[in-house]
Motif scaffolding. Structure first.
Motif, PDB file in Angstrom:
ATOM      1  N   LYS A 242       0.616  -1.566   0.002  1.00 35.41           N
ATOM      2  CA  LYS A 242      -0.088   0.018   0.186  1.00 35.41           C
ATOM      3  C   LYS A 242       0.372   1.382  -0.254  1.00 35.41           C
ATOM      4  O   LYS A 242       1.715   1.491   0.721  1.00 35.41           O
ATOM      5  CB  LYS A 242      -0.981   0.264   1.325  1.00 35.41           C
ATOM      6  CG  LYS A 242      -2.199   1.118   0.903  1.00 35.41           C
ATOM      7  CD  LYS A 242      -3.404   0.924   2.393  1.00 35.41           C
ATOM      8  CE  LYS A 242      -3.977   2.442   2.596  1.00 35.41           C
ATOM      9  NZ  LYS A 242      -4.701   1.942   3.603  1.00 35.41           N
ATOM     10  N   ASN A 243       0.274   2.114  -1.036  1.00 33.21           N
ATOM     11  CA  ASN A 243       1.136   3.144  -1.106  1.00 33.21           C
ATOM     12  C   ASN A 243       3.184   3.379  -1.167  1.00 33.21           C
ATOM     13  O   ASN A 243       3.834   3.949  -0.647  1.00 33.21           O
ATOM     14  CB  ASN A 243       1.480   4.241  -0.438  1.00 33.21           C
ATOM     15  CG  ASN A 243      -0.222   4.629  -0.421  1.00 33.21           C
ATOM     16  OD1 ASN A 243      -0.700   5.064  -1.104  1.00 33.21           O
ATOM     17  ND2 ASN A 243      -0.723   4.740   0.931  1.00 33.21           N
ATOM     18  N   GLY A 244       3.343   1.801  -1.941  1.00 35.62           N
ATOM     19  CA  GLY A 244       5.169   1.229  -1.644  1.00 35.62           C
ATOM     20  C   GLY A 244       5.467   1.038  -0.661  1.00 35.62           C
ATOM     21  O   GLY A 244       6.629   1.127  -0.264  1.00 35.62           O
ATOM     22  N   SER A 245       4.778   0.769   0.781  1.00 30.21           N
ATOM     23  CA  SER A 245       5.116   0.330   1.991  1.00 30.21           C
ATOM     24  C   SER A 245       6.039  -0.322   1.727  1.00 30.21           C
ATOM     25  O   SER A 245       7.048  -0.484   1.887  1.00 30.21           O
ATOM     26  CB  SER A 245       4.006   0.513   2.787  1.00 30.21           C
ATOM     27  OG  SER A 245       3.131  -0.437   2.908  1.00 30.21           O
ATOM     28  N   MET A 246       5.925  -1.865   1.295  1.00 25.66           N
ATOM     29  CA  MET A 246       6.472  -2.769   0.906  1.00 25.66           C
ATOM     30  C   MET A 246       7.639  -2.857   0.515  1.00 25.66           C
ATOM     31  O   MET A 246       8.663  -3.312   1.239  1.00 25.66           O
ATOM     32  CB  MET A 246       5.929  -3.972   0.880  1.00 25.66           C
ATOM     33  CG  MET A 246       6.573  -5.522   0.805  1.00 25.66           C
ATOM     34  SD  MET A 246       6.504  -6.342   2.759  1.00 25.66           S
ATOM     35  CE  MET A 246       5.161  -6.918   3.337  1.00 25.66           C
ATOM     36  N   ILE A 247       8.002  -1.991  -0.581  1.00 27.25           N
ATOM     37  CA  ILE A 247       9.051  -2.343  -1.370  1.00 27.25           C
ATOM     38  C   ILE A 247       9.920  -1.288  -1.060  1.00 27.25           C
ATOM     39  O   ILE A 247      11.354  -1.422  -0.714  1.00 27.25           O
ATOM     40  CB  ILE A 247       8.706  -1.784  -2.622  1.00 27.25           C
ATOM     41  CG1 ILE A 247      10.093  -1.939  -3.795  1.00 27.25           C
ATOM     42  CG2 ILE A 247       8.589  -0.289  -2.796  1.00 27.25           C
ATOM     43  CD1 ILE A 247      10.152  -3.642  -4.235  1.00 27.25           C
ATOM     44  N   LYS A 248       9.236  -0.082   0.686  1.00 27.47           N
ATOM     45  CA  LYS A 248      10.224   1.055   0.900  1.00 27.47           C
ATOM     46  C   LYS A 248      10.881   0.218   1.684  1.00 27.47           C
ATOM     47  O   LYS A 248      12.541   0.087   2.214  1.00 27.47           O
ATOM     48  CB  LYS A 248       9.352   1.689   0.962  1.00 27.47           C
ATOM     49  CG  LYS A 248      10.281   3.000   2.132  1.00 27.47           C
ATOM     50  CD  LYS A 248       9.818   4.405   2.664  1.00 27.47           C
ATOM     51  CE  LYS A 248       9.937   5.111   3.344  1.00 27.47           C
ATOM     52  NZ  LYS A 248       9.291   6.500   3.370  1.00 27.47           N
ATOM     53  N   ASN A 249       9.988  -0.894   2.532  1.00 28.91           N
ATOM     54  CA  ASN A 249      11.033  -1.933   3.838  1.00 28.91           C
ATOM     55  C   ASN A 249      11.835  -2.873   3.049  1.00 28.91           C
ATOM     56  O   ASN A 249      13.112  -3.064   3.974  1.00 28.91           O
ATOM     57  CB  ASN A 249       9.543  -2.284   4.744  1.00 28.91           C
ATOM     58  CG  ASN A 249       9.545  -2.553   6.375  1.00 28.91           C
ATOM     59  OD1 ASN A 249      10.202  -2.329   5.933  1.00 28.91           O
ATOM     60  ND2 ASN A 249       9.419  -4.115   6.376  1.00 28.91           N
ATOM     61  N   ILE A 250      11.569  -3.206   1.992  1.00 23.49           N
ATOM     62  CA  ILE A 250      12.430  -4.108   1.585  1.00 23.49           C
ATOM     63  C   ILE A 250      13.482  -3.679   1.546  1.00 23.49           C
ATOM     64  O   ILE A 250      14.993  -3.939   1.362  1.00 23.49           O
ATOM     65  CB  ILE A 250      12.150  -4.881   0.038  1.00 23.49           C
ATOM     66  CG1 ILE A 250      10.607  -5.762   0.783  1.00 23.49           C
ATOM     67  CG2 ILE A 250      12.716  -5.553  -0.296  1.00 23.49           C
ATOM     68  CD1 ILE A 250      10.229  -6.060  -0.253  1.00 23.49           C
ATOM     69  N   GLY A 251      13.385  -2.241   0.813  1.00 30.81           N
ATOM     70  CA  GLY A 251      14.726  -1.441   0.414  1.00 30.81           C
ATOM     71  C   GLY A 251      15.561  -0.738   1.110  1.00 30.81           C
ATOM     72  O   GLY A 251      16.724  -1.059   1.255  1.00 30.81           O
ATOM     73  N   ILE A 252      14.932  -0.581   2.333  1.00 33.05           N
ATOM     74  CA  ILE A 252      15.546  -0.207   3.846  1.00 33.05           C
ATOM     75  C   ILE A 252      16.360  -1.225   4.170  1.00 33.05           C
ATOM     76  O   ILE A 252      17.104  -1.041   4.774  1.00 33.05           O
ATOM     77  CB  ILE A 252      14.598   0.723   5.019  1.00 33.05           C
ATOM     78  CG1 ILE A 252      14.097   2.023   3.976  1.00 33.05           C
ATOM     79  CG2 ILE A 252      15.120   1.231   5.868  1.00 33.05           C
ATOM     80  CD1 ILE A 252      12.955   2.389   4.929  1.00 33.05           C
TER      81      ILE A 252
END
Length: 290
Positions: A242-252
């Motif tokens: 949602k709103n790019g939250s998962m891909i952001k977390n994976i990236g971090i």
């Protein structure tokens, strides 16, 4: 000087990769609580005084269902050839069953040097574990049974001492500052995949792959772009979140690990692409797994 090869085999999620990382003292293979985390044959190279021990991490042994599974099975078969020792890993956190005994019996022969390792004994007592090991005592050629806990650093040194007794005299095969045969790009892709294994639902991670699109490394900064390949549009939506939250977390989380690997700052870009049935495409599987 002594040098030789040791293959580590076992069923999915038995603790093979964790054991190799502990022995080598570096993060050679990714780990997760999900089975079939390891897809490739990976070498972990342990350099200690008078010894170079090349540890071969293999995918968990399971029934092949697609071209990706066949690729993994081929790696296992190759890893068992021309080695000085095979370490068979059984998950000691679960009750040992007859199928585990039958699995170990396959390597109970005069032509194979084999050690049986009972992993993950973090919370097991001797009284609880010993009766379960009785069937293994009947095996003729597997003389060494070593329960270990990597988490509590229990008996890892005992295992290493025993491994050394099987390593023949010979010249080193790798430079002493090398701890794996895999490239930096491969390691980066694996670290990204590791974070997906930890963060995503069970049904998704085994259907994803990571391709490094661009890799530029300077003295203080590495710029990396990668594609996350998945099989379904619905999986893409979950990976993005949602709103790019998962891909952001994976990236971090992946960036943090990659910075440890490279010892420098990292700029990481991740994209998600759908490629239906990629695990059945033999040419594609070979291209991304090498």
């Amino acid at each position: 000087m002594h040098s030789g090869f040791v293959t580590i085999i076992g069923k999915p999620n038995a603790g093979k990769s964790t054991l190799i990382n502990a022995l080598v003292g570096e993060k050679v293979a990714i780990v997760s609580p999900k089975p079939q985390t390891t897809r490739n044959k990976i070498l972990g190279i342990l350099n200690i005084p008078d010894y170079q021990i090349v540890l071969v991490d293999t995918p968990g042994i399971h029934t092949a269902k697609n071209k990706l599974d066949e690729y993994m099975a081929k790696d296992i078969s190759e890893a068992k050839k021309s080695v000085d020792l095979i370490i068979i890993v059984i998950d000691g956190s679960k009750r040992i069953r007859q199928e585990d005994v039958d699995f170990v019996k396959k390597y109970d022969n005069r032509n194979t040097n084999a050690i049986l390792v009972i992993s993950k004994i973090d919370d097991s007592s001797f009284d609880k574990l010993y009766p379960q090991l009785m069937p293994f005592n009947e095996l003729q050629y597997i003389k060494d049974i070593i329960p270990i806990s990597v988490f509590k650093n229990k008996n890892v040194d005992v295992l290493l001492d025993k491994i050394k007794t099987y390593i023949p005299e010979g010249d080193a095969m790798f430079d002493e500052d090398i701890y794996t045969d895999k490239s930096i790009k491969f390691m980066v892709a694996e670290l990204i995949r590791e974070k997906m294994l930890w963060l995503l639902h069970d049904e998704i991670p085994h259907g994803v792959a990571v391709e490094i699109l661009a890799y530029e490394e300077k003295s203080k900064l590495a710029k990396i772009s990668a594609d996350i390949i998945c099989e379904k549009q619905s999986h893409k939506q979950i990976i993005i979140g949602k709103n790019g939250s998962m891909i952001k977390n994976i990236g971090i989380k992946a960036r943090e690990e990659i910075e440890k690997l490279l010892d420098k700052k990292v700029m990481l870009e991740l994209f998600v692409k759908v490629r239906e049935g990629w695990r059945e495409d033999n040419k594609y599987v070979n291209s991304i797994m090498e």
